[in-house]
Design a protein around this motif. Structure first.
Motif, mmCIF file in Angstrom:
data_model
loop_
_atom_site.group_PDB
_atom_site.id
_atom_site.type_symbol
_atom_site.label_atom_id
_atom_site.label_comp_id
_atom_site.label_asym_id
_atom_site.label_seq_id
_atom_site.Cartn_x
_atom_site.Cartn_y
_atom_site.Cartn_z
ATOM 1 N N SER A 44 50.530 36.220 39.101
ATOM 2 C CA SER A 44 49.219 36.055 40.363
ATOM 3 C C SER A 44 48.846 37.676 40.078
ATOM 4 O O SER A 44 49.026 38.212 39.658
ATOM 5 C CB SER A 44 50.110 36.524 41.676
ATOM 6 N N ALA A 45 47.536 37.348 41.075
ATOM 7 C CA ALA A 45 45.816 37.870 40.283
ATOM 8 C C ALA A 45 45.779 38.812 41.913
ATOM 9 O O ALA A 45 45.052 39.014 41.728
ATOM 10 C CB ALA A 45 44.905 37.601 39.465
ATOM 11 N N GLY A 46 46.680 38.331 42.664
ATOM 12 C CA GLY A 46 46.581 38.917 44.128
ATOM 13 C C GLY A 46 46.623 40.776 44.038
ATOM 14 O O GLY A 46 45.939 40.507 45.300
ATOM 15 N N ASP A 47 47.126 40.452 43.215
ATOM 16 C CA ASP A 47 47.050 41.992 43.572
ATOM 17 C C ASP A 47 46.050 42.714 43.455
ATOM 18 O O ASP A 47 45.266 44.495 42.639
ATOM 19 C CB ASP A 47 48.311 43.277 43.468
ATOM 20 N N SER A 48 44.748 42.760 42.497
ATOM 21 C CA SER A 48 43.714 42.830 41.931
ATOM 22 C C SER A 48 42.569 42.977 43.109
ATOM 23 O O SER A 48 42.843 42.909 44.448
ATOM 24 C CB SER A 48 43.293 42.122 41.169
ATOM 25 N N TYR A 49 41.904 44.135 42.824
ATOM 26 C CA TYR A 49 40.648 44.542 44.102
ATOM 27 C C TYR A 49 39.611 45.635 43.133
ATOM 28 O O TYR A 49 39.949 45.759 42.380
ATOM 29 C CB TYR A 49 42.178 45.965 44.243
ATOM 30 N N ASP A 50 38.702 45.591 44.434
ATOM 31 C CA ASP A 50 37.799 45.954 44.364
ATOM 32 C C ASP A 50 37.231 47.186 45.091
ATOM 33 O O ASP A 50 37.450 47.368 45.990
ATOM 34 C CB ASP A 50 36.479 45.044 44.663
ATOM 35 N N PRO A 51 38.068 48.437 44.635
ATOM 36 C CA PRO A 51 37.629 50.120 44.941
ATOM 37 C C PRO A 51 36.197 49.639 45.666
ATOM 38 O O PRO A 51 36.100 50.436 47.148
ATOM 39 C CB PRO A 51 37.164 50.716 43.538
ATOM 40 N N GLU A 52 35.163 48.968 45.645
ATOM 41 C CA GLU A 52 33.863 49.243 46.519
ATOM 42 C C GLU A 52 34.484 48.612 48.010
ATOM 43 O O GLU A 52 33.239 48.117 48.676
ATOM 44 C CB GLU A 52 32.491 48.944 46.334
ATOM 45 N N GLY A 53 35.650 47.477 47.394
ATOM 46 C CA GLY A 53 35.837 46.390 49.045
ATOM 47 C C GLY A 53 34.995 45.279 48.490
ATOM 48 O O GLY A 53 35.825 44.976 49.699
ATOM 49 N N GLN A 54 35.039 44.949 48.056
ATOM 50 C CA GLN A 54 34.067 43.766 47.399
ATOM 51 C C GLN A 54 35.249 42.860 46.869
ATOM 52 O O GLN A 54 35.893 43.279 46.780
ATOM 53 C CB GLN A 54 32.924 43.841 46.202
ATOM 54 N N SER A 55 35.223 41.283 47.250
ATOM 55 C CA SER A 55 35.699 40.371 46.904
ATOM 56 C C SER A 55 35.522 40.465 45.342
ATOM 57 O O SER A 55 34.758 40.722 44.885
ATOM 58 C CB SER A 55 35.833 39.139 47.632
ATOM 59 N N VAL A 56 36.563 40.022 44.926
ATOM 60 C CA VAL A 56 36.683 39.522 43.242
ATOM 61 C C VAL A 56 37.087 38.464 43.043
ATOM 62 O O VAL A 56 37.628 37.465 43.494
ATOM 63 C CB VAL A 56 37.538 40.773 43.026
ATOM 64 N N THR A 57 36.443 37.331 41.732
ATOM 65 C CA THR A 57 36.835 36.507 41.357
ATOM 66 C C THR A 57 37.683 36.476 39.920
ATOM 67 O O THR A 57 37.657 37.745 39.602
ATOM 68 C CB THR A 57 35.250 35.342 40.851
ATOM 69 N N TYR A 58 38.293 35.359 39.367
ATOM 70 C CA TYR A 58 39.316 35.445 38.248
ATOM 71 C C TYR A 58 38.637 35.299 37.213
ATOM 72 O O TYR A 58 38.398 33.602 37.338
ATOM 73 C CB TYR A 58 41.002 35.054 39.271
ATOM 74 N N GLU A 59 39.736 35.411 35.621
ATOM 75 C CA GLU A 59 38.958 34.525 34.347
ATOM 76 C C GLU A 59 40.968 35.085 33.592
ATOM 77 O O GLU A 59 40.356 36.015 33.277
ATOM 78 C CB GLU A 59 37.864 35.609 34.048
ATOM 79 N N TRP A 60 41.628 34.544 33.910
ATOM 80 C CA TRP A 60 42.252 34.951 33.456
ATOM 81 C C TRP A 60 42.253 33.773 31.618
ATOM 82 O O TRP A 60 41.394 32.873 31.425
ATOM 83 C CB TRP A 60 43.719 33.215 33.712
ATOM 84 N N SER A 61 43.046 33.668 30.856
ATOM 85 C CA SER A 61 42.463 33.764 29.348
ATOM 86 C C SER A 61 44.009 33.234 29.068
ATOM 87 O O SER A 61 44.779 34.850 29.187
ATOM 88 C CB SER A 61 41.265 33.864 29.202
ATOM 89 N N LEU A 62 44.757 32.308 28.040
ATOM 90 C CA LEU A 62 46.071 32.258 27.218
ATOM 91 C C LEU A 62 45.105 32.684 25.583
ATOM 92 O O LEU A 62 44.936 32.025 25.099
ATOM 93 C CB LEU A 62 46.541 30.853 26.717
ATOM 94 N N VAL A 63 45.326 34.429 25.506
ATOM 95 C CA VAL A 63 44.791 34.333 24.659
ATOM 96 C C VAL A 63 46.061 34.995 22.894
ATOM 97 O O VAL A 63 45.132 34.948 22.154
ATOM 98 C CB VAL A 63 44.224 36.218 24.466
#
Length: 528
Positions: free
Chosen positions: A291-310
């Motif tokens: 899950s990426a649900g705990d990711s955040y932007d300090p300025e309060g904006q929403s974020v998009t997610y970019e997963w990769s299996l490296v």
């Protein structure tokens, strides 16, 4: 000899004032100190530098003016100024005596002029020195001449701080004027150097009459955070400075980076957080929930997610599902080994996370014996779909035969009872299930994997084999077997070429000795 020449010039040029004669070449200053024996060569010499044109501008009859002139030594030896010549109308102060100018220093002199009328005047100042390249340094002097003159204000433009993520821009006006009182001046915006700046460049010249000016709009359009520097190059017919440079400065507003955080969970109940790095343990064939649900932007904006299996084990076909832009993804651990999952998040302003979160997933078999089969069929264009070659892994007890129950563990005998007889006690507890092999997955199309696991083996010699059950029209295939003992890879037999119905006796496992003994025999069909 020099004095006689100067005397001759005085008799023939009544308009020339003569200064002190040049002395002999001065003794070089001791600035070279060798640090070892050998041959050395140097080019130490003085070098004179100053303005080469002085303009008194427009002056009325009887008006006086004075212009300072700095003479610099930019060479590597003391500069000796031994004298000068100048046109009579222009008076020179500060060169009446011989001057020594140390390396990197300068002297200041003055040139004075008193206009007797308003007629154009021009003259010349010649400075004598020990500079071998320019022993007679010449400075042109002008008064009441018709020279084009271009003035630019300001000479440096600061656009301030601009937010590139809000598509902000900043504009400033540049005033370009004709500073001549009696000559037409032309100019052209020749070039713009540096990213982030815009100007109306043109190859066409603009003409300005004396006193006229134009205002040019410059724009700062940053595309990133950080400092910007540039230059606007302006060319003109200005007699004293044909090319002028306007310094440009601006700053793209800094934005705080969003923070990427991975939360990973395994079926055994372990949950870890990668902020930015962590590791989680699991078993082969486990599904890891991410899950990426705990990711955040300090300025309060929403974020998009970019997963990769490296990273993933050799021969693994694992992938993140359902898609790489989801908040939550799943990773199926198809093989034993290590996987690496990265997460990058991006704010609404397009600012990416400064650090990429990374979760390492270690898939380690927890059984005493773990056998893994994968295969590669070159003629199968998509080995991940439901159509493909079918291979089977076999583990045979010494009491059994290949492809025969009950002592061959394979697709028709998934979990045979080999050791302690299985029993369900009256109280409902079970015994005898923890020392028997099991085929955890039977892949009938594609590439595998197939795994056989065995805990608490008997002190006997087991045999490992592979059977090419059906090619389904895709032809030959390369099979690979890996044997893990206590979670550690102890034997790998890679890429054995097999045809339809071939049988490969790969190796034996001597559990009493904890050894894998390679056999590597290939034949058509099962051994008798």
């Amino acid at each position: 000899m020099r004095q006689s020449i100067l005397l001759s010039l005085l008799l023939t040029m009544s308009a020339i004032v003569v200064g002190c004669p040049e002395p002999e070449q001065s003794t070089p200053v001791d600035v070279f100190k060798p640090n070892s024996f050998g041959n050395y060569s140097t080019n130490f010499q003085p070098q004179i530098l100053s303005e080469t044109r002085l303009n008194f501008g427009d002056m009325d009859a009887g008006e006086s003016s004075s212009i300072p002139l700095e003479i610099r030594n930019v060479g590597k030896e003391v500069l000796i100024i031994s004298g000068y010549e100048s046109t009579a109308e222009f008076e020179v102060r500060g060169l009446d005596e011989e001057l020594s100018v140390p390396v990197g220093e300068s002297v200041m002199i003055r040139v004075n002029y008193r206009a007797l009328d308003e007629e154009p005047r021009n003259g010349e100042l010649v400075i004598f020195s020990n500079d071998p390249e320019n022993p007679r340094w010449k400075v042109e002097i002008f008064a009441n001449q018709r020279f084009p003159c271009l003035a630019i204000e300001p000479q440096a433009v600061d656009f301030g701080t601009v937010d590139p993520f809000l598509n902000e821009t900043s504009s400033r006006d540049l005033k370009i004027s004709n500073c001549s009182s009696n000559a037409t001046t032309t100019f052209m915006l020749e070039d713009l150097v540096g990213e982030g700046f815009e100007a109306p460049l043109s190859r066409d010249e603009t003409s300005l009459e004396p006193g006229e000016f134009v205002e040019i709009s410059l724009t700062f359009v940053p595309t990133r955070s950080g400092a910007y520097e540039g230059q606007l190059i302006v060319s003109s017919n200005d007699y004293f400075e044909e090319r002028k440079v306007v310094e440009l400065r601006g700053y793209g507003k800094d934005r705080e980076c969003p923070v990427a955080i991975i939360t990973g969970s395994n079926p055994q109940g372990q949950t870890v957080t990668a902020n930015p790095i962590n590791v989680i343990d699991a078993l082969p064939l486990d599904n890891i929930e991410l899950s990426a649900g705990d990711s955040y932007d300090p300025e309060g904006q929403s974020v998009t997610y970019e997963w990769s299996l490296v990273g993933r084990p050799q021969d693994s076909a694992a992938r993140l599902e359902p898609n790489l832009g989801s908040e939550n993804v799943r990773l199926w651990l198809d093989l034993a080994g290590e996987y690496m999952v990265d997460l990058r998040v991006v704010s609404e302003f397009g600012v990416p996370s400064c650090q990429t979160a990374r979760l390492r997933v270690r898939a380690t078999a927890d059984q005493d014996i773990h056998i893994q089969l994968v295969w590669d069929t070159p003629n199968d264009p998509n080995q991940q779909d439901s159509s493909g070659a079918d291979m089977d892994v076999h583990l045979v007890h010494p009491n059994g035969q290949w492809d025969q129950t009950p002592y061959d563990c394979f697709w028709r005998n998934l979990n045979p009872d080999w050791a302690t007889p299985r029993e369900v006690r009256p109280d409902g507890t079970q015994t005898g299930w923890d020392d028997d092999p099991s085929l955890d997955i039977d892949d009938v199309s594609g590439w595998g994997p197939e795994n056989i696991n065995l805990d608490n083996p008997q002190n006997v010699r087991y045999s490992v084999g592979v059977h090419y059950f059906a090619h389904h029209g895709y032809g030959s295939s390369y099979s690979t077997i890996r044997v893990y003992i206590g979670g550690v890879l102890v034997h790998e037999a890679p890429r054995k070429l097999m045809g339809d119905q071939d049988f490969w006796h790969v190796a034996d496992i001597d559990w009493a000795a904890r050894q894998v003994i390679p056999v590597d025999t290939l034949q058509r069909g099962f051994p008798e």
